[in-house]
Design a protein around this motif. Structure first.
Motif, mmCIF file in Angstrom:
data_model
loop_
_atom_site.group_PDB
_atom_site.id
_atom_site.type_symbol
_atom_site.label_atom_id
_atom_site.label_comp_id
_atom_site.label_asym_id
_atom_site.label_seq_id
_atom_site.Cartn_x
_atom_site.Cartn_y
_atom_site.Cartn_z
ATOM 1 N N PRO A 155 39.637 17.759 -2.055
ATOM 2 C CA PRO A 155 38.517 18.326 -1.331
ATOM 3 C C PRO A 155 38.606 19.672 -1.469
ATOM 4 O O PRO A 155 39.617 20.351 -1.472
ATOM 5 C CB PRO A 155 38.676 17.735 0.004
ATOM 6 N N VAL A 156 37.314 20.174 -1.521
ATOM 7 C CA VAL A 156 37.082 21.734 -1.727
ATOM 8 C C VAL A 156 36.744 22.124 -0.355
ATOM 9 O O VAL A 156 35.707 21.485 0.261
ATOM 10 C CB VAL A 156 35.792 21.718 -2.714
ATOM 11 N N ASP A 157 37.251 23.299 -0.005
ATOM 12 C CA ASP A 157 37.168 23.855 1.380
ATOM 13 C C ASP A 157 35.881 24.827 1.320
ATOM 14 O O ASP A 157 35.555 25.385 0.303
ATOM 15 C CB ASP A 157 38.306 24.697 1.946
ATOM 16 N N GLY A 158 35.134 24.751 2.595
ATOM 17 C CA GLY A 158 33.897 25.792 2.622
ATOM 18 C C GLY A 158 32.720 25.366 1.984
ATOM 19 O O GLY A 158 31.859 26.279 2.172
ATOM 20 N N SER A 160 29.173 24.742 1.906
ATOM 21 C CA SER A 160 27.999 24.518 2.876
ATOM 22 C C SER A 160 26.941 24.963 2.188
ATOM 23 O O SER A 160 26.734 25.445 1.264
ATOM 24 C CB SER A 160 28.364 25.239 4.268
ATOM 25 N N GLY A 265 28.581 29.625 1.109
ATOM 26 C CA GLY A 265 29.054 28.427 0.853
ATOM 27 C C GLY A 265 28.764 27.873 -0.083
ATOM 28 O O GLY A 265 28.972 26.613 -0.731
ATOM 29 N N SER A 268 31.010 27.159 -3.196
ATOM 30 C CA SER A 268 32.067 26.133 -2.987
ATOM 31 C C SER A 268 31.236 24.790 -3.025
ATOM 32 O O SER A 268 31.967 23.776 -3.283
ATOM 33 C CB SER A 268 32.760 26.302 -1.348
ATOM 34 N N ALA A 272 32.676 21.804 -5.355
ATOM 35 C CA ALA A 272 32.652 20.541 -4.741
ATOM 36 C C ALA A 272 32.220 19.261 -5.696
ATOM 37 O O ALA A 272 32.983 18.336 -5.875
ATOM 38 C CB ALA A 272 32.374 20.150 -3.258
ATOM 39 N N ARG A 303 40.773 31.492 -3.770
ATOM 40 C CA ARG A 303 40.635 30.838 -2.494
ATOM 41 C C ARG A 303 40.681 29.456 -2.985
ATOM 42 O O ARG A 303 41.194 28.459 -2.206
ATOM 43 C CB ARG A 303 39.162 31.135 -1.885
ATOM 44 N N HIS A 304 40.259 28.986 -3.979
ATOM 45 C CA HIS A 304 40.192 27.582 -4.375
ATOM 46 C C HIS A 304 41.051 27.050 -5.442
ATOM 47 O O HIS A 304 41.108 25.876 -5.739
ATOM 48 C CB HIS A 304 38.702 27.393 -5.135
#
Ligand SMILES: CC(C)(COP(=O)(O)OP(=O)(O)OC[C@H]1O[C@@H](n2cnc3c(N)ncnc32)[C@H](O)[C@@H]1OP(=O)(O)O)[C@@H](O)C(=O)NCCC(=O)NCCS
Length: 325
Positions: A155-158, A160, A265, A268, A272, A303-304
């Motif tokens: 899963p990829v955070d953040g 949105s 977001g 991100s 995702a 970050r990813h």
């Protein structure tokens, strides 16, 4: 140091490959998602043998014949001139106390030749955890240029989206919008502080073909139906660090969000989708690279994903070339 610099030759290949794979195996302990093949001496040995056969390398040998280190490079045309590239699998030193001096001797021996061939830009890719090599090349005037990162397909955070936002796989009709976003990415990379020498974004027909190409995927984000971001993913790129070149590795080769919507977001959310596509396409991991001077990309990708290789560059002044005043 009671050691001699000699041309890298067939007899050095097994020991040179072992030095490289020891480093890769150490990095894989920290980053297990890295492909296994570059920790395999037979695989690395084939590449090192090709470098040795081309006569493009030097070995540092102890009096008893033990290999203390090696470096090889390919001379390429581009970057506004001739440049020498040492990939991550084309150099290594044994864990000796004077690694710094060994790296200096190997580089100095090669650089002397490169300069005779008017080659004043020197690039070496170093494993991200190899502090001794990073320090040694840094002292020799090399600076970070490109960072390669890798991540799993979890899963990829953040992710949105702002109100009215949507993310979807691009269709050929999106080619003009993708071209516009791609051209804006090129402008971003050509501008301060990145100053990347990069060709224009491929023309409309090529964008259409890329979107339709089933071996990759382009994703677009829209807000109230206006295209505001894109991200492209596909098979393993061939202009990246060797340790992330691999059939089971998908490469992300472009991403851009319009400046006014960054930090909401969208990037991100696109990532995702790309990661889900890679999973579906039976990839095991994905990789990406960014210019070290690209701060937004550096913050976003670190970050990813995990940095695994750093390409360092050194550009000599033109007057270094014999005969050029
Ligand atoms: C890199 C890039 C694509 C990221 O896209 P983005 O849409 O801004 O990505 P996100 O919004 O998901 O994440 C960006 C940041 O906003 C933060 N963020 C995301 N949603 C947020 C929210 N709702 N509230 C506050 N912060 C948020 C993220 O944590 C992230 O922080 P970071 O910069 O510390 O990593 C974008 O910065 C860009 O287009 N840069 C220029 C082109 C470029 O360099 N492309 C990459 C080439 S390799």
């Amino acid at each position: 140091m009671p050691a001699a610099l000699v041309p890298l030759a067939a007899q050095h290949v097994p020991a040179a490959a072992a030095l490289v794979t020891t480093g890769v195996a150490r990095l894989r302990e920290q980053v297990p998602v890295l492909p296994a093949q570059w920790a395999d001496e037979r695989v690395v040995g084939r590449l090192v043998r090709a470098l040795a056969e081309r006569g493009s390398g030097l070995a540092l040998q102890a009096e008893d014949g033990t290999l203390l280190g090696f470096q090889a490079a390919t001379l390429l045309d581009g970057h506004g001139g001739r440049w020498a590239y040492t990939p991550d699998i084309a150099h290594a030193t044994a864990g000796i106390p004077d690694t710094d001096r060994a790296i200096e001797r190997l580089y100095a021996g090669l650089a002397e030749r490169w300069v005779q061939e008017a080659c004043v830009e020197h690039v070496v890719t170093v494993l991200a955890d190899d502090g001794a090599a990073l320090a040694a090349f840094g002292r020799l005037g090399f600076a970070p240029h490109v960072v390669d990162l890798v991540r799993d397909l979890g899963p990829v955070d953040g992710a949105s989206l702002p109100d009215g936002g949507d993310v979807r796989r691009a269709v050929p009709g999106d080619a003009p919008a993708v071209l516009e976003l791609h051209a804006a990415l090129v402008r971003h990379l050509r501008s301060a502080p990145v100053f990347l020498r990069i060709p224009n974004a491929p023309a409309l027909e090529m964008q259409r073909r890329r979107i339709a190409d089933p071996t990759g995927a382009v994703f677009v984000a829209t807000v109230d139906d206006r295209p505001v971001a894109f991200l492209r993913i596909g098979p393993s790129a061939d202009d990246v660090a060797t340790i992330v070149r691999d059939k089971a590795t998908a490469s992300i080769t472009g991403a851009f969000t319009v400046p006014e919507l960054r930090g909401t977001g969208i990037g991100s959310a696109l990532l995702a989708e790309a990661v889900a596509w890679a999973r579906e396409a039976r990839y095991v991991r994905c990789a990406v690279d960014h210019e070290a001077a690209n701060g937004e990309a550096s913050r976003f990708w670190s970050r990813h994903a995990t940095p695994v290789a750093i390409s360092l560059a050194r550009r000599l002044p033109p007057m270094t070339v014999p005969g050029v005043a």
